[in-house]
Scaffold this motif. Structure first.
Motif, short mmCIF file in Angstrom:
data_model
loop_
_atom_site.label_atom_id
_atom_site.label_comp_id
_atom_site.label_asym_id
_atom_site.label_seq_id
_atom_site.Cartn_x
_atom_site.Cartn_y
_atom_site.Cartn_z
N THR A 201 2.37 -6.32 -24.58
CA THR A 201 1.74 -4.99 -24.43
C THR A 201 0.62 -4.99 -23.40
OG1 THR A 201 0.24 -5.49 -26.27
CG2 THR A 201 2.29 -4.32 -26.80
N PHE A 202 0.10 -6.16 -23.06
CA PHE A 202 -0.98 -6.28 -22.09
C PHE A 202 -0.97 -7.71 -21.56
CE2 PHE A 202 -5.30 -7.79 -21.22
CZ PHE A 202 -5.72 -6.86 -20.28
N MET A 203 -1.31 -7.86 -20.28
CA MET A 203 -1.44 -9.20 -19.71
C MET A 203 -2.58 -9.18 -18.70
SD MET A 203 1.36 -11.58 -17.70
CE MET A 203 2.34 -11.93 -19.15
N ASP A 204 -3.49 -10.14 -18.81
CA ASP A 204 -4.56 -10.25 -17.83
C ASP A 204 -4.28 -11.43 -16.89
OD1 ASP A 204 -5.37 -12.57 -19.15
OD2 ASP A 204 -7.28 -11.74 -19.84
N SER A 205 -5.27 -11.79 -16.10
CA SER A 205 -5.07 -12.85 -15.11
C SER A 205 -4.74 -14.20 -15.72
CB SER A 205 -6.30 -12.96 -14.22
OG SER A 205 -7.44 -13.29 -14.99
N SER A 206 -5.16 -14.43 -16.96
CA SER A 206 -4.81 -15.71 -17.59
C SER A 206 -3.31 -15.77 -17.88
CB SER A 206 -5.64 -15.97 -18.85
OG SER A 206 -5.47 -14.94 -19.78
N GLY A 207 -2.70 -14.66 -18.22
CA GLY A 207 -1.25 -14.62 -18.42
C GLY A 207 -0.50 -14.82 -17.11
N VAL A 208 -1.01 -14.22 -16.04
CA VAL A 208 -0.40 -14.40 -14.72
C VAL A 208 -0.54 -15.86 -14.29
CG1 VAL A 208 -0.54 -13.72 -12.30
CG2 VAL A 208 -0.77 -11.99 -14.07
N ALA A 209 -1.72 -16.44 -14.52
CA ALA A 209 -1.93 -17.86 -14.17
C ALA A 209 -0.99 -18.76 -14.96
CB ALA A 209 -3.39 -18.25 -14.43
N PHE A 210 -0.76 -18.43 -16.23
CA PHE A 210 0.18 -19.18 -17.07
C PHE A 210 1.57 -19.17 -16.44
CE2 PHE A 210 3.52 -18.07 -20.20
CZ PHE A 210 3.72 -19.31 -20.78
N LEU A 211 2.04 -17.99 -16.01
CA LEU A 211 3.36 -17.89 -15.40
C LEU A 211 3.41 -18.65 -14.08
CD1 LEU A 211 4.16 -14.15 -16.16
CD2 LEU A 211 5.16 -16.16 -17.24
N ALA A 212 2.35 -18.56 -13.28
CA ALA A 212 2.31 -19.28 -12.00
C ALA A 212 2.33 -20.79 -12.22
CB ALA A 212 1.07 -18.87 -11.22
N GLU B 273 4.50 -8.31 -9.25
CA GLU B 273 4.69 -7.83 -7.88
C GLU B 273 3.39 -7.89 -7.08
OE1 GLU B 273 6.45 -3.92 -7.99
OE2 GLU B 273 8.15 -4.64 -9.19
N VAL B 274 2.30 -7.40 -7.65
CA VAL B 274 1.02 -7.34 -6.95
C VAL B 274 0.51 -8.74 -6.61
CG1 VAL B 274 -1.44 -6.75 -7.28
CG2 VAL B 274 0.33 -5.11 -7.86
N THR B 275 0.68 -9.67 -7.53
CA THR B 275 0.18 -11.04 -7.31
C THR B 275 1.17 -11.90 -6.54
OG1 THR B 275 1.08 -11.78 -9.42
CG2 THR B 275 -1.21 -10.98 -9.41
N ARG B 276 2.38 -11.40 -6.34
CA ARG B 276 3.47 -12.12 -5.68
C ARG B 276 3.97 -13.31 -6.48
NH1 ARG B 276 4.26 -10.71 0.07
NH2 ARG B 276 5.99 -12.05 -0.41
N ILE B 277 3.53 -13.44 -7.72
CA ILE B 277 4.03 -14.50 -8.60
C ILE B 277 5.51 -14.25 -8.90
CG2 ILE B 277 3.79 -15.60 -10.88
CD1 ILE B 277 1.47 -16.12 -8.89
N GLY B 278 5.90 -12.99 -8.89
CA GLY B 278 7.30 -12.65 -9.12
C GLY B 278 8.24 -13.31 -8.14
N ASP B 279 7.74 -13.67 -6.94
CA ASP B 279 8.57 -14.36 -5.95
C ASP B 279 8.96 -15.76 -6.42
OD1 ASP B 279 8.19 -12.10 -4.41
OD2 ASP B 279 6.77 -13.06 -3.03
N LEU B 280 8.18 -16.32 -7.33
CA LEU B 280 8.44 -17.67 -7.83
C LEU B 280 9.34 -17.68 -9.06
CD1 LEU B 280 4.76 -19.01 -7.72
CD2 LEU B 280 6.54 -19.29 -5.97
N LEU B 281 9.62 -16.50 -9.59
CA LEU B 281 10.36 -16.36 -10.85
C LEU B 281 11.66 -15.61 -10.65
CD1 LEU B 281 7.26 -15.09 -12.82
CD2 LEU B 281 8.19 -17.38 -12.99
#
Length: 107
Positions: A54-65, A89-97
């Motif tokens: 329901t919500f994800m902050d930068s720590s969740g994005v860092a986890f995925l990266a 999309e905004v962080t471009r982490i999606g390019d790695l997944l």
């Protein structure tokens, strides 16, 4: 107050599946790190079921990266809600997944 977060690691169809739910933020950083360790220990391809996030902050994005950069296989994200997709999309982490709209294990 939002939904409490949860992280579960399962083995499904020769994959290590991390099921995330609720608010994925810094409060569960330890749980996310434990999930990474468990998934890496399985040596199986990893997929993240994000359907109930329901919500994800930068720590969740860092986890995925972190997971994407350390996995020998491309990490698959299943059924990511629009808010998670936007962050990827905004962080471009999606390019790695590999982003997948449906759960292939149930088809």
């Amino acid at each position: 107050m939002g939904e409490p977060a949860s992280v579960h690691v399962l083995t499904v169809d020769q994959r290590s599946r991390l099921v995330l739910a609720g608010e994925i933020d810094a409060k569960i950083a330890g749980d996310l790190q434990n999930a990474i360790s468990e998934a890496e220990g399985s040596r199986l391809p990893v997929e993240i079921d994000a359907h109930h996030v329901t919500f994800m902050d930068s720590s969740g994005v860092a986890f995925l990266a972190r997971l994407a950069s350390r996995s020998p296989h491309k990490v698959r994200v299943l059924r990511a809600p629009p808010t998670v997709r936007f962050l990827l999309e905004v962080t471009r982490i999606g390019d790695l997944l590999e982003i997948v709209d449906e759960d292939l294990a149930t088809n």
